[in-house]
Design an enzyme around this catalytic site. Sequence first.
Site, mmCIF file in Angstrom:
data_model
loop_
_atom_site.group_PDB
_atom_site.id
_atom_site.type_symbol
_atom_site.label_atom_id
_atom_site.label_comp_id
_atom_site.label_asym_id
_atom_site.label_seq_id
_atom_site.Cartn_x
_atom_site.Cartn_y
_atom_site.Cartn_z
ATOM 1 C CG HIS A 170 -46.431 -10.868 9.926
ATOM 2 N ND1 HIS A 170 -45.922 -12.186 10.637
ATOM 3 C CD2 HIS A 170 -47.511 -11.231 9.404
ATOM 4 C CE1 HIS A 170 -46.611 -12.751 9.224
ATOM 5 N NE2 HIS A 170 -47.489 -11.995 8.930
ATOM 6 C CD GLU A 273 -49.151 -12.423 12.386
ATOM 7 O OE1 GLU A 273 -49.516 -11.111 11.706
ATOM 8 O OE2 GLU A 273 -48.987 -13.100 12.062
#
Length: 302
Positions: A170, A273
Amino acid sequence: MNSLDTLNRLYGIPGLIEFLEEPNGLIHIAVTSAQASARISLQGAQIIQWTPQGEKPIIWLSDAATFRPGKSIRGGAPICWPWFGPHATRADFPAHGFARTLSWEMLTAATQPDGTVRIALHLPPDAMPKDQWPHDTTLECHFTIGTQLEVNLVTHNRSAHSLPLSQALHTYFRIGDIRQIQLTGLEDCPYLDKTLNGLHATQQGAVHFSQETDRIYLNSQRDILIEDPVLQRRIRITKSGSASTVVWNPWIEKSTKMGDMGDEGYLTMVCVENANAADDTIQLAPGQVHHLRVCYRSEPLA
Ligand code: TA6
């Protein structure tokens, strides 16, 4: 095992790799080489800084980040594992899984002949909460730190049954101004728009930002470029073992509610991400090993 003295004795290399304790007890690995500087928190195996020498930081870390045991650090590259977003059936399980808030352990730290520094950590299987994940799996994260950054997240299904795995690196990237960047490499990809209750759409042209953006792009395999006219650079993201890409910026209102984004933090970050999420969730066969690999590098904007 994670005592500072032991870590420095076993894995430290004077002037190159040092373990430091933050005031709240979290331990960070500090890397300073001729190629780059970096910091990785043992909590979550979360890289929170990576700066190639002579360049501005590539990774964004919130000015308001709190470094508290058991709480996800806002910024860097949190590891979402073994599920991405909310759990499929249990609303009481933590969003984005448990790997990002647990303490990982060192496997290796070494320099390579090409001047890069390799660091590998694992999440000890007995640290995984059995009530949330009663499966025999191992999880390792390998970092290669240099003028480019490589991350390899390795999941091994050691159980006798197949497992659903969704995951993401992320990563929060530092940018000059969210209103001026564009992302290329996602053209024509189908996506789910989480700001519109998962509405399906298809990306037309480059991605620009003028409001909250929270999308899961499916079948996204190409390199993604973050083109940044303010910092005069392009961040190139290359990946394998990841079929989806999540793009996120919370914008003003949501950031204010989050508390750890900083007042104007959203202006200088974008999350891109590399993931396996939503329809791209993986079924990991018994004995199967999955590698989610990414490589980031910065290029001058021509
Ligand atoms: O990856 C995007 C996202 O799933 C968003 O929906 C947003 O809430 C974000 O992650 C941050 O999640 P966190 O749990 O770290 O606050």
